[in-house]
Motif scaffolding. Structure first.
Motif, PDB file in Angstrom:
ATOM      1  N   ARG A  44       8.620   2.011 -12.058  1.00 45.01           N
ATOM      2  CA  ARG A  44       9.037   2.644 -10.809  1.00 45.01           C
ATOM      3  C   ARG A  44      10.332   3.431 -11.015  1.00 45.01           C
ATOM      4  O   ARG A  44      10.483   4.554 -10.528  1.00 45.01           O
ATOM      5  CB  ARG A  44       9.235   1.595  -9.719  1.00 45.01           C
ATOM      6  CG  ARG A  44       9.560   2.198  -8.351  1.00 45.01           C
ATOM      7  CD  ARG A  44       9.909   1.126  -7.329  1.00 45.01           C
ATOM      8  NE  ARG A  44       8.849   0.154  -7.231  1.00 45.01           N
ATOM      9  CZ  ARG A  44       9.014  -1.145  -7.470  1.00 45.01           C
ATOM     10  NH1 ARG A  44      10.200  -1.612  -7.832  1.00 45.01           N
ATOM     11  NH2 ARG A  44       8.006  -1.974  -7.352  1.00 45.01           N
ATOM     12  N   GLY A  45      11.260   2.841 -11.759  1.00 43.61           N
ATOM     13  CA  GLY A  45      12.514   3.533 -12.037  1.00 43.61           C
ATOM     14  C   GLY A  45      12.300   4.829 -12.799  1.00 43.61           C
ATOM     15  O   GLY A  45      12.935   5.853 -12.511  1.00 43.61           O
ATOM     16  N   ASP A  46      11.390   4.808 -13.772  1.00 41.38           N
ATOM     17  CA  ASP A  46      11.090   6.026 -14.534  1.00 41.38           C
ATOM     18  C   ASP A  46      10.487   7.097 -13.629  1.00 41.38           C
ATOM     19  O   ASP A  46      10.814   8.290 -13.749  1.00 41.38           O
ATOM     20  CB  ASP A  46      10.124   5.706 -15.677  1.00 41.38           C
ATOM     21  CG  ASP A  46      10.766   4.876 -16.779  1.00 41.38           C
ATOM     22  OD1 ASP A  46      12.014   4.827 -16.834  1.00 41.38           O
ATOM     23  OD2 ASP A  46      10.024   4.279 -17.577  1.00 41.38           O
ATOM     24  N   SER A  47       9.608   6.687 -12.719  1.00 43.51           N
ATOM     25  CA  SER A  47       8.978   7.644 -11.801  1.00 43.51           C
ATOM     26  C   SER A  47      10.003   8.247 -10.849  1.00 43.51           C
ATOM     27  O   SER A  47       9.993   9.460 -10.584  1.00 43.51           O
ATOM     28  CB  SER A  47       7.865   6.955 -11.005  1.00 43.51           C
ATOM     29  OG  SER A  47       6.834   6.495 -11.855  1.00 43.51           O
ATOM     30  N   LEU A  48      10.895   7.411 -10.334  1.00 38.68           N
ATOM     31  CA  LEU A  48      11.920   7.908  -9.417  1.00 38.68           C
ATOM     32  C   LEU A  48      12.903   8.827 -10.135  1.00 38.68           C
ATOM     33  O   LEU A  48      13.359   9.829  -9.574  1.00 38.68           O
ATOM     34  CB  LEU A  48      12.653   6.732  -8.776  1.00 38.68           C
ATOM     35  CG  LEU A  48      11.814   5.901  -7.797  1.00 38.68           C
ATOM     36  CD1 LEU A  48      12.557   4.634  -7.399  1.00 38.68           C
ATOM     37  CD2 LEU A  48      11.449   6.714  -6.564  1.00 38.68           C
ATOM     38  N   LYS A  49      13.205   8.503 -11.380  1.00 39.34           N
ATOM     39  CA  LYS A  49      14.101   9.362 -12.159  1.00 39.34           C
ATOM     40  C   LYS A  49      13.477  10.746 -12.360  1.00 39.34           C
ATOM     41  O   LYS A  49      14.156  11.774 -12.242  1.00 39.34           O
ATOM     42  CB  LYS A  49      14.408   8.720 -13.507  1.00 39.34           C
ATOM     43  CG  LYS A  49      15.439   9.475 -14.339  1.00 39.34           C
ATOM     44  CD  LYS A  49      15.664   8.803 -15.682  1.00 39.34           C
ATOM     45  CE  LYS A  49      16.220   7.408 -15.512  1.00 39.34           C
ATOM     46  NZ  LYS A  49      16.493   6.753 -16.821  1.00 39.34           N
ATOM     47  N   ALA A  50      12.176  10.769 -12.651  1.00 38.26           N
ATOM     48  CA  ALA A  50      11.479  12.048 -12.820  1.00 38.26           C
ATOM     49  C   ALA A  50      11.486  12.840 -11.512  1.00 38.26           C
ATOM     50  O   ALA A  50      11.644  14.071 -11.514  1.00 38.26           O
ATOM     51  CB  ALA A  50      10.051  11.799 -13.294  1.00 38.26           C
ATOM     52  N   LEU A  51      11.318  12.137 -10.383  1.00 35.36           N
ATOM     53  CA  LEU A  51      11.349  12.798  -9.079  1.00 35.36           C
ATOM     54  C   LEU A  51      12.717  13.407  -8.813  1.00 35.36           C
ATOM     55  O   LEU A  51      12.831  14.570  -8.390  1.00 35.36           O
ATOM     56  CB  LEU A  51      10.997  11.786  -7.989  1.00 35.36           C
ATOM     57  CG  LEU A  51      11.170  12.264  -6.543  1.00 35.36           C
ATOM     58  CD1 LEU A  51      10.203  13.394  -6.226  1.00 35.36           C
ATOM     59  CD2 LEU A  51      10.972  11.109  -5.562  1.00 35.36           C
ATOM     60  N   VAL A  52      13.776  12.643  -9.053  1.00 33.16           N
ATOM     61  CA  VAL A  52      15.129  13.136  -8.790  1.00 33.16           C
ATOM     62  C   VAL A  52      15.459  14.306  -9.710  1.00 33.16           C
ATOM     63  O   VAL A  52      16.102  15.276  -9.295  1.00 33.16           O
ATOM     64  CB  VAL A  52      16.159  11.999  -8.955  1.00 33.16           C
ATOM     65  CG1 VAL A  52      17.582  12.534  -8.816  1.00 33.16           C
ATOM     66  CG2 VAL A  52      15.903  10.906  -7.927  1.00 33.16           C
ATOM     67  N   ASP A  96       0.805  -1.229   0.000  1.00 32.28           N
ATOM     68  CA  ASP A  96       0.000   0.000   0.000  1.00 32.28           C
ATOM     69  C   ASP A  96       0.835   1.275   0.000  1.00 32.28           C
ATOM     70  O   ASP A  96       0.327   2.354   0.315  1.00 32.28           O
ATOM     71  CB  ASP A  96      -0.971   0.032   1.197  1.00 32.28           C
ATOM     72  CG  ASP A  96      -1.980  -1.107   1.156  1.00 32.28           C
ATOM     73  OD1 ASP A  96      -2.315  -1.554   0.043  1.00 32.28           O
ATOM     74  OD2 ASP A  96      -2.418  -1.547   2.230  1.00 32.28           O
ATOM     75  N   LEU A  97       2.105   1.182  -0.370  1.00 30.76           N
ATOM     76  CA  LEU A  97       2.941   2.375  -0.469  1.00 30.76           C
ATOM     77  C   LEU A  97       2.995   2.862  -1.917  1.00 30.76           C
ATOM     78  O   LEU A  97       2.818   2.077  -2.854  1.00 30.76           O
ATOM     79  CB  LEU A  97       4.360   2.082   0.028  1.00 30.76           C
ATOM     80  CG  LEU A  97       4.525   1.956   1.540  1.00 30.76           C
ATOM     81  CD1 LEU A  97       5.960   1.566   1.887  1.00 30.76           C
ATOM     82  CD2 LEU A  97       4.151   3.257   2.245  1.00 30.76           C
ATOM     83  N   PRO A  98       3.238   4.154  -2.129  1.00 30.96           N
ATOM     84  CA  PRO A  98       3.343   4.678  -3.496  1.00 30.96           C
ATOM     85  C   PRO A  98       4.398   3.927  -4.307  1.00 30.96           C
ATOM     86  O   PRO A  98       5.461   3.580  -3.782  1.00 30.96           O
ATOM     87  CB  PRO A  98       3.752   6.142  -3.275  1.00 30.96           C
ATOM     88  CG  PRO A  98       3.218   6.484  -1.922  1.00 30.96           C
ATOM     89  CD  PRO A  98       3.355   5.226  -1.113  1.00 30.96           C
ATOM     90  N   LEU A  99       4.082   3.660  -5.551  1.00 32.48           N
ATOM     91  CA  LEU A  99       4.959   3.018  -6.540  1.00 32.48           C
ATOM     92  C   LEU A  99       5.143   1.522  -6.313  1.00 32.48           C
ATOM     93  O   LEU A  99       5.779   0.847  -7.132  1.00 32.48           O
ATOM     94  CB  LEU A  99       6.346   3.683  -6.584  1.00 32.48           C
ATOM     95  CG  LEU A  99       6.398   5.208  -6.712  1.00 32.48           C
ATOM     96  CD1 LEU A  99       7.856   5.671  -6.782  1.00 32.48           C
ATOM     97  CD2 LEU A  99       5.628   5.687  -7.920  1.00 32.48           C
ATOM     98  N   ALA A 100       4.592   0.979  -5.232  1.00 31.33           N
ATOM     99  CA  ALA A 100       4.852  -0.424  -4.895  1.00 31.33           C
ATOM    100  C   ALA A 100       4.290  -1.387  -5.932  1.00 31.33           C
ATOM    101  O   ALA A 100       4.846  -2.467  -6.146  1.00 31.33           O
ATOM    102  CB  ALA A 100       4.280  -0.751  -3.515  1.00 31.33           C
ATOM    103  N   ASP A 101       3.186  -1.020  -6.564  1.00 31.68           N
ATOM    104  CA  ASP A 101       2.542  -1.928  -7.515  1.00 31.68           C
ATOM    105  C   ASP A 101       3.058  -1.766  -8.943  1.00 31.68           C
ATOM    106  O   ASP A 101       2.588  -2.454  -9.852  1.00 31.68           O
ATOM    107  CB  ASP A 101       1.022  -1.708  -7.504  1.00 31.68           C
ATOM    108  CG  ASP A 101       0.391  -2.118  -6.180  1.00 31.68           C
ATOM    109  OD1 ASP A 101       0.963  -3.000  -5.516  1.00 31.68           O
ATOM    110  OD2 ASP A 101      -0.648  -1.548  -5.813  1.00 31.68           O
ATOM    111  N   LEU A 102       4.003  -0.865  -9.152  1.00 31.13           N
ATOM    112  CA  LEU A 102       4.535  -0.648 -10.491  1.00 31.13           C
ATOM    113  C   LEU A 102       5.603  -1.686 -10.828  1.00 31.13           C
ATOM    114  O   LEU A 102       6.224  -2.279  -9.945  1.00 31.13           O
ATOM    115  CB  LEU A 102       5.149   0.750 -10.600  1.00 31.13           C
ATOM    116  CG  LEU A 102       4.211   1.950 -10.411  1.00 31.13           C
ATOM    117  CD1 LEU A 102       4.989   3.242 -10.594  1.00 31.13           C
ATOM    118  CD2 LEU A 102       3.043   1.892 -11.381  1.00 31.13           C
ATOM    119  N   SER A 103       5.825  -1.887 -12.118  1.00 32.97           N
ATOM    120  CA  SER A 103       6.943  -2.721 -12.547  1.00 32.97           C
ATOM    121  C   SER A 103       8.250  -2.015 -12.199  1.00 32.97           C
ATOM    122  O   SER A 103       8.271  -0.802 -11.925  1.00 32.97           O
ATOM    123  CB  SER A 103       6.874  -2.961 -14.058  1.00 32.97           C
ATOM    124  OG  SER A 103       7.091  -1.741 -14.760  1.00 32.97           O
ATOM    125  N   SER A 104       9.344  -2.754 -12.223  1.00 35.65           N
ATOM    126  CA  SER A 104      10.644  -2.159 -11.898  1.00 35.65           C
ATOM    127  C   SER A 104      10.969  -0.998 -12.829  1.00 35.65           C
ATOM    128  O   SER A 104      11.472   0.046 -12.392  1.00 35.65           O
ATOM    129  CB  SER A 104      11.742  -3.222 -11.981  1.00 35.65           C
ATOM    130  OG  SER A 104      11.534  -4.226 -11.022  1.00 35.65           O
TER     131      SER A 104
END
Length: 315
Positions: A161-169, A150-158
């Motif tokens: 999730r990597g693309d989302s984290l890259k956008a955040l950084v 139930d945490l953000p991004l937990a249900d995404l594929s690797s």
């Protein structure tokens, strides 16, 4: 009589002298190709003659919503080479459901039909409600899946999730350097430009290693300077996004701390940056504190840039 393999990674156990290798895979949906599949990795079969591999039998455990289905593989069906990595990491075994079939049950029927039509041999089906499985699960520490529930991004594929984290950084980098112009990269060697600086971003998830008995976070495929391979790194700055149950930690890496090679794979895949919690420490929070303490130590050159906290999406 069965005996566990002692220090031999080529097979898992012996049964009356027969060397048995077990591979497991979870049935999953491939969004790009729009199909369900099972994918077994790092199967070290001899390229010219699979029968001369370092094991005698290959067992496949398919983890599906219907249960755990076990097959003896014929060393041929669904086998696929993995390019340059095959010699080091082994082959893959892929069995696909029909393209466009979104129903996992119907896709599984097709996957099983393919296996049953081959020379593979069905050995059994274990219900997910089996008492033995429940006992084994009860004896294990909290799993990676459980701590991220139930945490953000937990249900995404690797990849997602990597693309989302890259956008955040990238957004964090922009906020920390308001005077610097952030532009898209013109090369796969880095992810964006800040002025004239080439920025590379890598993300990794804090995970429990069952075999090593510790929590670990490992960043892969980092093309650092390597004697005889690369004269210099393919970027100027390396930013790391640590995806943890507490939130996302963003660090500027010093290009030295916790760096390791991957043997012959270093030339093609790059280096690793791996940080481990204390061995035997099952509490992820204690392990994370130990990892952050290492990163924040004044004796190394890494620098914490930001922390983005999480909250549960349910409950």
């Amino acid at each position: 009589m069965c005996q566990h393999s002692r220090g031999n990674l080529q097979y898992n156990w012996q049964r009356d002298g027969t060397r048995v290798q077990l591979k497991s895979a979870q049935m999953k949906w491939n969004k790009t190709h729009r199909l369900w599949l099972v994918q077994f990795q790092n199967v070290k079969l001899k390229e010219d003659d699979a029968a001369t591999s370092n094991f005698d039998e290959l067992l496949l455990a398919l983890y599906t919503p219907r249960g755990i289905l076990v097959y003896q593989h014929d060393l041929k069906h669904g086998r696929s080479a993995e390019g340059l990595h095959t010699a080091v990491s082994g082959s893959g075994i892929y069995v696909y459901g029909p393209t466009g079939q979104t129903d996992w049950s119907q896709a599984l029927d097709v996957i099983l039909q393919k296996l049953d039509a081959s020379a593979c041999h069905f050995l059994g089906n274990f219900s997910l409600k089996d008492g033995l499985l429940s006992e084994l699960a009860a004896d294990r520490p909290q799993t990676t899946l459980q701590v991220y529930k139930d945490l953000p991004l937990a249900d995404l594929s690797s990849k997602a999730r990597g693309d989302s984290l890259k956008a955040l950084v990238r957004e964090v980098d922009s906020m920390l350097h308001p005077a610097g112009m952030i532009t898209d990269a013109d090369s796969h060697a880095f992810d964006w430009l800040r002025g004239g600086a080439k920025i590379k971003c890598k993300s990794a998830q804090l995970c429990w290693s069952r075999s090593r008995q510790y929590w670990q976070i490992s960043f892969h495929n980092i093309k650092l300077q390597a004697f005889g391979i690369r004269e210099m790194a393919t970027f100027d700055e390396l930013l790391l996004a640590l995806y943890t149950p507490r939130g996302v930690y963003v660090y500027k890496h010093d290009l030295e701390f916790a760096v390791s090679t991957q043997g012959v794979r270093t030339a093609t895949s790059g280096h690793l940056v791996t940080m481990n919690g204390p061995k035997g420490e099952q509490n992820w929070q204690e392990a994370l504190e130990a990892i952050l303490t290492k990163l924040d130590a004044e004796s190394i050159g890494c620098k914490r840039l930001a922390f983005v906290p999480f909250r549960r999406l349910k409950g």
